[in-house]
Design a protein around this motif. Sequence first.
Motif, PDB file in Angstrom:
ATOM      1  N   GLY A  57       1.302  -1.388   0.181  1.00 49.95           N
ATOM      2  CA  GLY A  57      -0.312   0.111  -0.127  1.00 49.95           C
ATOM      3  C   GLY A  57       0.264   1.433   0.433  1.00 49.95           C
ATOM      4  N   TRP A  58       1.818   1.380   0.789  1.00 51.05           N
ATOM      5  CA  TRP A  58       2.911   1.945   0.542  1.00 51.05           C
ATOM      6  C   TRP A  58       3.749   2.546  -0.866  1.00 51.05           C
ATOM      7  N   TRP A  59       3.717   1.445  -1.238  1.00 52.76           N
ATOM      8  CA  TRP A  59       4.546   1.695  -2.959  1.00 52.76           C
ATOM      9  C   TRP A  59       3.420   2.022  -3.893  1.00 52.76           C
ATOM     10  N   ARG A  60       2.397   1.847  -3.320  1.00 43.35           N
ATOM     11  CA  ARG A  60       1.099   2.201  -4.107  1.00 43.35           C
ATOM     12  C   ARG A  60       1.414   3.409  -4.386  1.00 43.35           C
ATOM     13  N   THR A  61       1.572   4.299  -3.180  1.00 40.40           N
ATOM     14  CA  THR A  61       1.688   5.866  -3.310  1.00 40.40           C
ATOM     15  C   THR A  61       2.292   6.508  -2.808  1.00 40.40           C
ATOM     16  N   ALA A  62       3.646   5.728  -2.384  1.00 36.82           N
ATOM     17  CA  ALA A  62       4.787   6.703  -2.618  1.00 36.82           C
ATOM     18  C   ALA A  62       4.801   8.059  -3.696  1.00 36.82           C
ATOM     19  N   SER A  63       5.235   8.704  -3.484  1.00 37.24           N
ATOM     20  CA  SER A  63       6.558   9.041  -4.704  1.00 37.24           C
ATOM     21  C   SER A  63       7.117   8.910  -5.311  1.00 37.24           C
ATOM     22  N   GLU A  64       7.433   9.388  -6.716  1.00 37.87           N
ATOM     23  CA  GLU A  64       7.901   9.138  -7.836  1.00 37.87           C
ATOM     24  C   GLU A  64       9.569   9.309  -6.680  1.00 37.87           C
ATOM     25  N   LYS A  65       9.662  10.109  -5.964  1.00 33.68           N
ATOM     26  CA  LYS A  65      11.162  10.239  -5.889  1.00 33.68           C
ATOM     27  C   LYS A  65      11.394   9.085  -4.539  1.00 33.68           C
ATOM     28  N   GLU A  66      10.711   8.711  -3.793  1.00 34.60           N
ATOM     29  CA  GLU A  66      10.268   7.334  -3.135  1.00 34.60           C
ATOM     30  C   GLU A  66      11.311   7.013  -3.409  1.00 34.60           C
ATOM     31  N   ARG A  67      10.221   6.382  -4.689  1.00 33.42           N
ATOM     32  CA  ARG A  67      10.035   4.999  -5.250  1.00 33.42           C
ATOM     33  C   ARG A  67      11.531   4.840  -6.168  1.00 33.42           C
ATOM     34  N   ARG A  68      11.611   5.892  -6.823  1.00 29.44           N
ATOM     35  CA  ARG A  68      13.373   5.661  -7.510  1.00 29.44           C
ATOM     36  C   ARG A  68      14.430   5.543  -6.476  1.00 29.44           C
ATOM     37  N   HIS A  69      14.154   5.810  -5.760  1.00 28.57           N
ATOM     38  CA  HIS A  69      14.961   5.703  -3.982  1.00 28.57           C
ATOM     39  C   HIS A  69      15.213   4.116  -4.474  1.00 28.57           C
ATOM     40  N   VAL A  70      13.686   3.294  -3.602  1.00 28.00           N
ATOM     41  CA  VAL A  70      14.324   2.240  -3.977  1.00 28.00           C
ATOM     42  C   VAL A  70      14.306   1.600  -4.610  1.00 28.00           C
ATOM     43  N   GLN A  71      14.080   1.807  -5.598  1.00 28.93           N
ATOM     44  CA  GLN A  71      14.800   0.702  -6.928  1.00 28.93           C
ATOM     45  C   GLN A  71      16.062   1.079  -6.972  1.00 28.93           C
ATOM     46  N   LEU A  72      16.817   2.406  -6.734  1.00 25.98           N
ATOM     47  CA  LEU A  72      18.277   2.411  -7.062  1.00 25.98           C
ATOM     48  C   LEU A  72      19.217   1.876  -5.331  1.00 25.98           C
ATOM     49  N   TYR A  73      18.376   2.126  -4.890  1.00 21.87           N
ATOM     50  CA  TYR A  73      19.018   1.280  -3.154  1.00 21.87           C
ATOM     51  C   TYR A  73      19.183  -0.254  -3.383  1.00 21.87           C
ATOM     52  N   LEU A  74      17.872  -0.769  -3.790  1.00 21.72           N
ATOM     53  CA  LEU A  74      17.346  -1.667  -3.007  1.00 21.72           C
ATOM     54  C   LEU A  74      18.211  -2.710  -4.478  1.00 21.72           C
ATOM     55  N   GLY A  75      18.095  -2.467  -5.713  1.00 17.50           N
ATOM     56  CA  GLY A  75      18.586  -2.732  -7.270  1.00 17.50           C
ATOM     57  C   GLY A  75      17.318  -3.913  -7.487  1.00 17.50           C
ATOM     58  N   ARG A  76      15.983  -3.708  -6.835  1.00 13.75           N
ATOM     59  CA  ARG A  76      14.979  -4.341  -7.104  1.00 13.75           C
ATOM     60  C   ARG A  76      13.812  -2.519  -8.083  1.00 13.75           C
ATOM     61  N   SER A  77      12.661  -3.771  -9.205  1.00  9.10           N
ATOM     62  CA  SER A  77      11.651  -3.245  -9.934  1.00  9.10           C
ATOM     63  C   SER A  77      10.602  -2.393  -9.157  1.00  9.10           C
ATOM     64  N   GLY A  78      10.502  -2.922  -7.092  1.00 13.38           N
ATOM     65  CA  GLY A  78       9.311  -2.672  -7.039  1.00 13.38           C
ATOM     66  C   GLY A  78       8.533  -3.613  -7.344  1.00 13.38           C
ATOM     67  N   ASP A  79       8.092  -4.701  -8.421  1.00 13.44           N
ATOM     68  CA  ASP A  79       7.575  -5.436  -8.654  1.00 13.44           C
ATOM     69  C   ASP A  79       7.033  -6.470  -7.466  1.00 13.44           C
ATOM     70  N   ASP A  80       7.685  -6.981  -6.463  1.00 18.06           N
ATOM     71  CA  ASP A  80       7.647  -7.164  -5.431  1.00 18.06           C
ATOM     72  C   ASP A  80       7.623  -6.650  -3.971  1.00 18.06           C
ATOM     73  N   ILE A  81       7.767  -5.395  -3.728  1.00 19.57           N
ATOM     74  CA  ILE A  81       8.377  -4.426  -3.082  1.00 19.57           C
ATOM     75  C   ILE A  81       8.145  -5.612  -1.129  1.00 19.57           C
ATOM     76  N   ALA A  82       7.277  -6.371  -1.421  1.00 20.65           N
ATOM     77  CA  ALA A  82       6.905  -6.694  -0.004  1.00 20.65           C
ATOM     78  C   ALA A  82       8.120  -7.263   0.341  1.00 20.65           C
ATOM     79  N   TRP A  83       7.980  -8.217  -0.271  1.00 15.21           N
ATOM     80  CA  TRP A  83       9.028  -9.463  -0.056  1.00 15.21           C
ATOM     81  C   TRP A  83      10.493  -8.396  -0.558  1.00 15.21           C
ATOM     82  N   ASP A  84      10.854  -7.468  -1.040  1.00 14.54           N
ATOM     83  CA  ASP A  84      12.315  -7.033  -1.550  1.00 14.54           C
ATOM     84  C   ASP A  84      12.370  -6.305  -0.089  1.00 14.54           C
ATOM     85  N   PHE A  85      11.587  -5.441   0.304  1.00 16.07           N
ATOM     86  CA  PHE A  85      11.377  -4.960   1.998  1.00 16.07           C
ATOM     87  C   PHE A  85      12.118  -6.354   2.523  1.00 16.07           C
TER      88      PHE A  85
END
Length: 516
Positions: free
Chosen positions: A403-431
Amino acid sequence: MNRQRASGILLHPTSLPSRWGIGDLGDSAYDFADLLAAAGQRIWQVMPLGPTGYGDSPYQSFSAFAGNPLLINFDILLEEALLAPSDLADAPILPDTAVDYGAVIPFKQRMLRRAFARFQQGFADHLRPDFEAFCETQASWLNDYALFAALKSANGGGSWSSWDAGLRSRDPAALDAARRTYADEIAYQCFIQYLFFDQWLALKKYVNDLGIQMMGDIPIFVAYDSADVWAHPELFFLDQEGRPTVVAGVPPDYFSATGQLWGNPLYRWDVLRERGYDWWIERFRATLTLVDIVRVDHFRGFAAYWEVPADEETAVNGRWIEGPGADLFEAVERALGALPIVAEDLGVITPDVEALRDRFGFPGMRVLQFAFGGKADQPYLPHNHIQRCVVYTGTHDNDTTLGWWRTASEKERRHVQLYLGRSGDDIAWDFIRAALSSVADTAIIPLQDVLSLGSEARMNTPGRPGGNWTWRFSLHQLTPAIISRLKELTMLYGRYVEPAPAEQETDQVDEQSVYT
């Protein structure tokens, strides 16, 4: 706390499956514990276990010592002959995906009163010695709570501040008369507390025998409409009519221009200090009977707290007041020994709070949902974690990670993708992976994230007056594939302890699969 690496799941018992409309302490709780063990988890975190009032929040309880009767399981009462099958023949059809408190509360109360009636008639008489022993050993809080609950029932559920003057002020003659008038109701309230404690402690023993610890909560403040404030008015800032003169809150900040006005009465720490913090010692003692580890909510309030005049409509016109600090925890440790405490130190934390936390070696908290969108020195980012902390993907007050990912800002989402090296398609398990791989000694995952659920599974939205605390799940959602996946990651990041050889499983996880 134990410094060995471990992980666990956050799930309040009300969210468990049950055919009685709300999660309880029956078979599903034991089944869930078995699944935790199968997944290599060593902590089951719950929220406060007290009886809830308006809004159904476990953080606004009628008592800091009592248990929540809604958690009592009826199947166990059937086995004990405290209920007959015919008693449950008129059970309403209740939803199994959410708690409908408006329907559940009267139904469960009706069944518990039937159980008490049968007990008075001599059914389950083998429980009587245990019941009497419970009443004797718990008398220090039970007598006041049972009378409080009986008077509350007699007054239509109204706050103690609306009772007759003699009862409000605890006039001895008025209390004696009430004890005589409501003797049966007082006995009933004691009885259902006995049932709760009996069922909870049996579950806790089972969980502990699996090598799993229970973690619970102590909210720093108590509700005004509680047995605690009514029975101990001298410990709180109240006027001659028993009304609060000052209340708790937090000051204005980035998230709220008017702050948060919680409304809880504030402690008279000078009085508590003179009494050797006896009430707090007993509160910790009671909680550590129910759980193995305590998360202390709003830990910063022990260093300094935000005091707001009771007649204010917002928290703007408050002031910081020095809390009891180390004096309190030194007194509790002298009485109880080293405290297995997790300090909830979220938000803007000042050096005095950090010093108090570190003086006693209490681990703090890191929440991954708060980590992204800022700079590299953000303390919640995994590379800034320390060993002595507990990392969460989110808490009961957060949205689910999906739920957080779906409403996160573009800045937050991009940071997650760069930091974790993941697309976010499986964000709960990435976290989940990020939490388990952290250097933090302990990682706790809300079950909603393990199940990759969205905002529909959120437990609480702070500031929302209703609709919270209702989420429930079904055991079939915890599939063998999910259990295996969680166990793999738990093993990979050194948070898994192999069972004793006699209990070792024969179907070991394929070591290659953790790298896929």
